[in-house]
Design a protein around this motif. Structure first.
Motif, PDB file in Angstrom:
ATOM      1  N   THR A  67     -15.320  21.584  -4.043  1.00 58.09           N
ATOM      2  CA  THR A  67     -14.358  21.233  -5.086  1.00 58.09           C
ATOM      3  C   THR A  67     -14.729  19.955  -5.823  1.00 58.09           C
ATOM      4  N   ASN A  68     -15.170  18.943  -5.098  1.00 59.40           N
ATOM      5  CA  ASN A  68     -15.487  17.653  -5.717  1.00 59.40           C
ATOM      6  C   ASN A  68     -16.929  17.227  -5.489  1.00 59.40           C
ATOM      7  N   THR A  69     -17.818  18.192  -5.266  1.00 57.87           N
ATOM      8  CA  THR A  69     -19.216  17.872  -4.974  1.00 57.87           C
ATOM      9  C   THR A  69     -20.144  18.656  -5.890  1.00 57.87           C
ATOM     10  N   VAL A  70     -21.025  17.929  -6.607  1.00 56.67           N
ATOM     11  CA  VAL A  70     -22.005  18.555  -7.490  1.00 56.67           C
ATOM     12  C   VAL A  70     -23.365  17.927  -7.210  1.00 56.67           C
ATOM     13  N   LEU A  71     -24.345  18.746  -6.828  1.00 55.47           N
ATOM     14  CA  LEU A  71     -25.705  18.261  -6.599  1.00 55.47           C
ATOM     15  C   LEU A  71     -26.399  18.062  -7.941  1.00 55.47           C
ATOM     16  N   THR A  72     -27.071  16.917  -8.103  1.00 55.22           N
ATOM     17  CA  THR A  72     -27.843  16.674  -9.315  1.00 55.22           C
ATOM     18  C   THR A  72     -29.345  16.690  -9.059  1.00 55.22           C
ATOM     19  N   SER A  73     -29.734  16.939  -7.830  1.00 50.53           N
ATOM     20  CA  SER A  73     -31.134  17.123  -7.455  1.00 50.53           C
ATOM     21  C   SER A  73     -31.145  17.840  -6.113  1.00 50.53           C
TER      22      SER A  73
END
Length: 391
Positions: A67-73
């Motif tokens: 819900t509040n976690t987005v990987l950018t690498s």
């Protein structure tokens, strides 16, 4: 046709007018069919999570995993992307989580296409929660840029092999220090690999054009089986063209795993080069025809002199000391020890002029951009920029 028939009578004209007035009063976006006709911003899509069908445009931020976690690498799957109205967005509450179904994963999945990060995409689908977060599910259309063209079965389009002018837009018209600053800002946006991932990357980026089961070794020029990598005699391993002891960055994620300067090389030749600077002269290297070495320098074969120069210059622009890594810089010395310096700059600039990028180097740059790091070596695309920056 029905309206034309009823307008033959006065009462029919009144009925038609009422129908048209009601149609005009319904704003676009209330029904699924209407909403798909108008492209929404991410903010508008987040405010309309009611299952309607809509087309949304935004910039790819990363891969949502909660819900509040987005990987950018370090992407782990091709099943979802998070998009936002601003390319530099960091707040997940302002991101839309877009489901990437099987039909679209080969083109829009971040695991296979890490260079999508920061690019604008447009998707059409149902505005409904995904990962218990504002989302768009079951896309019927996805495309790069600001307009989607629906297609039931998308076919991946290879990235262009020419210079990507849009990628270097921030550097257009600049020279000297201003060009350097602009290029650093462009290429520092990248996916970072682990040292283990480098093995797989090199098997792709340095593939022998004449034999897809092999890689080409940088200094030796030998075509060798991809599977013969390791530490044994005549195996190939990962050569740090900018020697990792020059700045003491080791093999940790960052400059130590940046594929733009890592190349396959014979174990013993790699060891012989060691951490020497680059210069001309010395004795012949038996396992690397055309290469020479002495006590403090190494000269690569003519066919890759420019490749070596451009890798060194890339590292100097990419790693400016502002992200926790050493400030790498070429100089005209061959006695740099563990300092974050590497020479000889005058020779590297001459090699860049002497040996312009060939098809192998250009393909390599493109593959790193498309599949592995999402950034480019600007000196492969524009060799003339080396003289503009270093004179």
């Amino acid at each position: 046709m029905n309206i034309k028939r009823v307008t033959r009578s006065r009462s029919g004209r009144l009925i038609a007018a009422v129908v048209l007035a009601v149609a005009v009063a319904i704003p676009l976006g209330v029904t699924g069919a209407a909403s798909a006709a108008t492209t929404l911003t991410v903010a508008q899509a987040l405010a309309a999570q009611d299952g309607r069908t809509a087309t949304v445009t935004g910039y790819v931020i990363g891969q949502p995993t909660a819900t509040n976690t987005v990987l950018t690498s370090g992407f782990t799957a091709d099943t979802a992307i998070a998009i936002a109205d601003q390319a530099g967005e960091t707040g997940t509450s302002r991101m839309l989580y877009v489901q990437v179904t099987a039909a679209w994963r080969s083109t829009f999945g971040l695991l296979g296409n890490p260079s999508l990060r920061g690019r604008q995409v447009t998707a059409t689908g149902a505005l409904t929660a995904y990962f218990s977060h504002g989302g768009l599910k079951n896309p019927s259309a996805m495309s790069l840029g600001g307009g989607a063209t629906p297609s039931p079965s998308p076919t991946p389009t290879p990235a262009p092999t020419g210079t990507p002018d849009a990628y270097y837009a921030a550097a257009a018209g600049k020279t000297g220090p201003a060009l350097r600053t602009a290029l650093h800002g462009i290429i520092r946006v990248q996916t970072k690999l682990s040292y283990d991932q480098v093995w797989d990357a090199l098997k792709d980026t340095d593939q022998d054009p004449a034999n897809p089961a092999n890689v080409i070794l940088l200094y030796s020029g030998r075509s060798q089986s991809k599977t013969s990598n390791g530490g044994g005699a005549n195996d190939w391993n990962r050569e740090h063209v900018w020697a990792k002891s020059h700045g003491d960055f080791g093999t940790a994620t960052g400059p130590g795993t940046d594929v733009h300067h890592l190349r396959p090389e014979d174990v013993s030749v790699n060891s012989l080069r060691g951490n020497k600077d680059f210069d001309a002269g010395g004795g012949a290297v038996a396992e690397a025809p055309g290469c020479y070495t002495d006590a403090d320098s190494f000269e690569p074969r003519d066919a890759v002199k420019g490749d070596v120069a451009r890798m060194i210059l890339y590292m100097a622009i990419r790693y400016e000391g502002g992200d926790g890594w050493p400030d790498l810089e070429p100089n005209d010395s061959v006695s740099n020890g563990s300092a974050p310096r590497l020479g000889r700059l005058s020779k590297l600039l001459a090699w860049n002029d002497q040996d312009p990028p060939d098809a192998f180097e250009q393909r390599r740059n493109q593959r790193i951009y498309e599949r592995w790091q999402g950034n480019r070596n600007p000196f492969v695309d524009h060799p003339e920029w080396a003289r503009s920056i270093w004179g």
